[in-house]
Design an enzyme around this catalytic site. Structure first.
Site, PDB file in Angstrom:
ATOM      1  N   ARG A 353       0.851  -1.178   0.000  1.00  0.00           N
ATOM      2  CA  ARG A 353       0.000   0.000   0.000  1.00  0.00           C
ATOM      3  C   ARG A 353       0.887   1.227   0.000  1.00  0.00           C
ATOM      4  O   ARG A 353       1.670   1.434   0.930  1.00  0.00           O
ATOM      5  CB  ARG A 353      -0.901  -0.013   1.231  1.00  0.00           C
ATOM      6  CG  ARG A 353      -1.939   1.098   1.274  1.00  0.00           C
ATOM      7  CD  ARG A 353      -2.741   1.000   2.560  1.00  0.00           C
ATOM      8  NE  ARG A 353      -3.348  -0.311   2.714  1.00  0.00           N
ATOM      9  CZ  ARG A 353      -4.523  -0.648   2.192  1.00  0.00           C
ATOM     10  NH1 ARG A 353      -5.194   0.225   1.465  1.00  0.00           N
ATOM     11  NH2 ARG A 353      -5.008  -1.862   2.387  1.00  0.00           N
ATOM     12  N   GLY A 354       0.837   2.006  -1.070  1.00  0.00           N
ATOM     13  CA  GLY A 354       1.671   3.182  -1.188  1.00  0.00           C
ATOM     14  C   GLY A 354       0.908   4.448  -0.864  1.00  0.00           C
ATOM     15  O   GLY A 354      -0.269   4.421  -0.509  1.00  0.00           O
ATOM     16  N   GLY A 355       1.584   5.566  -1.008  1.00  0.00           N
ATOM     17  CA  GLY A 355       0.969   6.834  -0.680  1.00  0.00           C
ATOM     18  C   GLY A 355      -0.222   7.168  -1.546  1.00  0.00           C
ATOM     19  O   GLY A 355      -1.101   7.919  -1.149  1.00  0.00           O
ATOM     20  N   GLY A 357      -2.007   4.626  -3.552  1.00  0.00           N
ATOM     21  CA  GLY A 357      -2.771   3.491  -4.035  1.00  0.00           C
ATOM     22  C   GLY A 357      -2.318   2.171  -3.473  1.00  0.00           C
ATOM     23  O   GLY A 357      -1.327   2.065  -2.745  1.00  0.00           O
ATOM     24  N   VAL A 359      -1.306  -1.895  -4.396  1.00  0.00           N
ATOM     25  CA  VAL A 359      -0.617  -2.583  -5.490  1.00  0.00           C
ATOM     26  C   VAL A 359      -0.895  -4.077  -5.431  1.00  0.00           C
ATOM     27  O   VAL A 359      -0.835  -4.688  -4.363  1.00  0.00           O
ATOM     28  CB  VAL A 359       0.903  -2.328  -5.419  1.00  0.00           C
ATOM     29  CG1 VAL A 359       1.590  -2.894  -6.662  1.00  0.00           C
ATOM     30  CG2 VAL A 359       1.192  -0.843  -5.282  1.00  0.00           C
ATOM     31  N   LYS A 373      -1.407  -0.895  -9.884  1.00  0.00           N
ATOM     32  CA  LYS A 373      -1.655   0.021  -8.766  1.00  0.00           C
ATOM     33  C   LYS A 373      -3.010   0.677  -8.949  1.00  0.00           C
ATOM     34  O   LYS A 373      -3.280   1.320  -9.955  1.00  0.00           O
ATOM     35  CB  LYS A 373      -0.553   1.067  -8.689  1.00  0.00           C
ATOM     36  CG  LYS A 373      -0.778   2.071  -7.552  1.00  0.00           C
ATOM     37  CD  LYS A 373       0.447   2.917  -7.273  1.00  0.00           C
ATOM     38  CE  LYS A 373       0.790   3.841  -8.417  1.00  0.00           C
ATOM     39  NZ  LYS A 373       1.894   4.759  -8.068  1.00  0.00           N
ATOM     40  N   ASP A 469      10.444  13.235  -5.188  1.00  0.00           N
ATOM     41  CA  ASP A 469      10.257  12.323  -4.045  1.00  0.00           C
ATOM     42  C   ASP A 469      11.264  11.178  -4.109  1.00  0.00           C
ATOM     43  O   ASP A 469      10.899  10.009  -4.061  1.00  0.00           O
ATOM     44  CB  ASP A 469       8.822  11.780  -4.017  1.00  0.00           C
ATOM     45  CG  ASP A 469       8.450  11.199  -2.652  1.00  0.00           C
ATOM     46  OD1 ASP A 469       9.126  11.551  -1.657  1.00  0.00           O
ATOM     47  OD2 ASP A 469       7.501  10.405  -2.572  1.00  0.00           O
TER      48      ASP A 469
END
Length: 698
Positions: A353-355, A357, A359, A373, A469
């Protein structure tokens, strides 16, 4: 003299006869159809006029058993052995679930007064299940009910039971076809005659099954080493069959049976003489108009409702397209293809789980594995991140970037498709995964690769790309542990020679250059973040760690202090062991300090960084006392005014997306985006409490 010779020959003949009698104790018999004279029937077992042996009545909770009247005398001078071949049929009762099954049984007794029906098959009971092994018996079961409490995995299996209804060995009923050279399933509840062979010799037990028209398979279904001599203390044993019903019911029939204590003496069965297996018929009642009409009307109503729901969902989740997507048309995937590839976005394929979305791993036909994603669609900001990554797909091609393969859009959902990175994100191996410590040479290759990618983004792409980033969690590792920079959700593009059309300060706390508040993003702010990243990789720790002692709390300052003390290598990560080149480690740390110079104009370009790393250009003359070197003025965000995303990690497999997640426990490492809420904090302020304070975006 002649009388003495006669006595001598008589004695030899006598002992010969004795030896013949002792060696001929092998027992064999065969039944092609059954009679009452040699069988002892118990429970509901019945011998039908046709010669069929029905073991259990066709009603609930019945038991039936049939054994040879006299026990078999197995030889005590040699290991116990036997072979048997029988034909049975389990005919389901119409309209009722089929069960429970037939067992071939060997027991020192025929007293089964404590036996129970149902899953205990008419030979066991609750006290013989589990650790209590009070009974002494051996059975081969043909079971048509799945009993999870007995560790059974399906409702059509063959098992070997020793003193316990929990089988020591079991397998779905099947046989190896000689013509097809593959396993063919045998449906035990088909009602058709089924052959079963059980052979035991030495300590090896083999069990085979096959339809009536198939010869004995060359390979047994079950093969297990069992010492039955230890199971049975007595050599006087009864052999026979048992069957039972529970709430599930079948007709249990035996058509023929051959048994011998010697495999060589086992007599063949003659299937031409077998009695015919009866087939129960369903009683049909005359249909009435009401009985037919009412269900028909209900079915029409249900179909109409389902059709309405289907149309509504199809309209709600239909794929959408806009004019700006025309130039990316060849990279668009259908939602259906991604749904199938990820098995419905099943939890087994969840990667992280990313910033922006969640995956999932997917597999497209005739293609490499992919990562999908599902981008968080939180209004304009979510759409902005999505478009940024789609734009990067067309224009960016570099061996050290995560390849973005395509995308999909539909109402309420945005999906990005990238190449699967089997070794996850770099931060996993730096901070989380104890099983893989990256060597120094591997880390150096990763740093050179990401430096090359940033050099390409700043100068080699069609437009200048500001990543905004850069950090270890956004660097993915492919199968060869090459670094791939990903997550372009916060990237911005502008023409060469121009300025970025953004004043928003974005990034992750600890990696953000101080001038972001006043000057906005630029290539030098990317260089600053890359410098922090270099120190992170070389030292194996995060840029800011509030829990550490004051002198080590800020990575940039600590590395610089080590340099001042002439012990720069003390700051390195001890996990990459002793196999490293000290000059290379010091070079990386010095370049990291040079890139994080608080004075933007004093930072090198990414082209110079690549030349420094490859030792094609000497470092400029600077020291730990040079103005701007080793100064750390972190940019933080007021919690009340933050507009950003807090990210957390919940990996169930290696990450494959460029948007890898960060540690939920590290409140200081979170992607931030805000226009007016950022400020520079001096070292005298309480930075630790500011960094660990939860934000409104969490």
């Amino acid at each position: 003299m002649s009388s003495g010779l006669l006595l001598f020959f008589w004695l030899i003949s006598f002992f010969h006869l004795i030896s013949l009698s002792t060696s001929s104790k092998d027992t064999s018999f065969v039944f092609n159809g059954f009679g009452k004279d040699k069988l002892s029937l118990d429970g509901s077992a019945t011998l039908l006029p046709s010669g069929l042996l029905q073991l259990a009545k066709d009603s609930q909770h019945q038991m039936g058993r049939a054994f040879i009247k006299k026990p078999i005398e197995f030889s005590s001078s040699k290991p116990l052995s036997f072979s048997t071949h029988f034909v049975c049929a389990l005919v389901p009762k119409p309209g009722i679930e089929s069960g429970h099954g037939i067992t071939f049984v060997i027991s020192p007794t025929v007293d089964f007064t404590r036996a129970q029906p149902g899953r205990y098959l008419g030979i066991f009971n609750a006290s013989t299940s589990g650790s209590n092994k009070a009974s002494r018996l051996f059975a081969v079961e043909l079971d048509t009910i799945k009993n999870p409490e007995f560790d059974e995995t399906n409702n059509n299996h063959v098992g070997i039971d020793v003193n316990d209804p929990i089988s020591v060995e079991s397998a779905p009923a099947s046989y190896l076809s000689k013509t097809d050279q593959k396993n063919v399933n045998v449906n035990l509840s088909s009602g058709e005659p089924i052959q079963v062979w059980v052979d035991y010799e030495g300590t090896l037990l083999n069990v085979s099954v096959a339809p009536l028209d198939v010869k004995k398979p060359s390979q047994p279904l079950l093969s297990r080493a069992i010492n039955l001599s230890e199971v049975f203390q007595s050599r006087r044993l009864f052999v026979g069959f048992a069957a039972a019903t529970g709430s599930a019911i079948s007709y249990h029939y035996l058509l023929g049976w051959s048994f011998s204590t010697s495999r060589e003496l086992l007599q063949p069965l003659d299937s031409s003489t077998f009695p015919r297996v009866p087939r129960p018929r369903v009683k049909h009642k005359k249909p009435y108009a009401l009985i037919i009409g009412l269900p028909t009307a209900l079915a029409i109503m249900v179909i109409a409702v389902l059709a309405g729901v289907y149309y509504h969902r199809k309209k709600k989740y239909a794929e959408v397209s806009e004019a700006w997507e025309k130039e990316y048309g060849t990279h668009r995937f259908s939602y259906k293809s991604l749904y199938i590839a990820t098995k419905g976005f099943h939890k087994d394929g969840f990667l992280g789980r990313g910033g922006f979305g969640v995956v999932f791993r997917g597999d497209l036909p005739e293609s490499k594995p992919i990562a999908v994603k599902r981008v968080s669609h939180n209004g304009e900001e979510g759409m902005k991140q999505f478009v940024a990554e789609v734009v990067s797909m067309r224009s960016l091609k570099h061996r050290n970037l995560v390849p973005l393969l395509g995308y999909c859009r539909r109402k309420g959902e945005l999906l990005l498709v990238s190449e699967y990175m089997p070794n996850g994100s770099l931060d996993q191996h730096l901070f989380d995964d104890p099983g893989l410590d990256l060597s120094w040479s591997q880390r150096l290759v990763i740093l050179k690769g990401i430096a090359s990618a940033l050099f390409y983004l700043h100068t080699g792409a069609e437009q200048v790309v500001l990543h905004r980033d850069i950090k270890a969690s956004n660097v993915m590792l492919d199968a060869e542990l090459n670094g791939r920079l990903g997550d372009f959700g916060m990237a911005r593009f502008h023409e060469h020679g121009g300025n970025a059309a953004t004043t928003a300060a974005v990034g992750t706390v600890g990696y953000m250059a101080p001038e972001l508040i006043t000057m906005g993003a630029s290539t030098v702010t990317d260089v600053y973040a890359f410098g922090v990243f270099m120190l992170e990789v070389a030292c194996g720790r995060k840029p800011v760690e509030p829990g550490m002692e004051v002198e080590k709390r800020f990575l940039i300052k600590w590395v610089c202090e080590c340099w001042k003390k002439d012990c720069l290598l003390d700051a390195r990560d001890s996990r990459f062991g002793a196999e490293f080149v000290p000059e290379e480690v010091e070079l990386v740390m010095k370049i990291g300090l040079l890139c994080t110079n608080i004075v933007p104009e004093s930072r090198p370009t990414m082209e110079q960084v690549v030349l420094y790393l490859n030792e094609n250009l000497p470092l400029p003359d600077f020291s730990p006392y040079t103005l701007g070197i080793g100064s750390f003025t972190p940019v933080v965000v007021d919690a009340a005014s933050l507009t950003g995303t807090y990210t957390s990690r919940n990996w169930s497999a290696p990450s494959a997306s460029s948007s890898s997640a960060n540690h939920s426990k590290d409140h200081h490492e979170q992607p931030l985006e805000s226009n007016n809420s950022l400020n520079v904090v001096t070292e005298s302020q309480d930075i630790e409490s500011r960094l660990s304070k939860p934000t409104s975006g969490c």
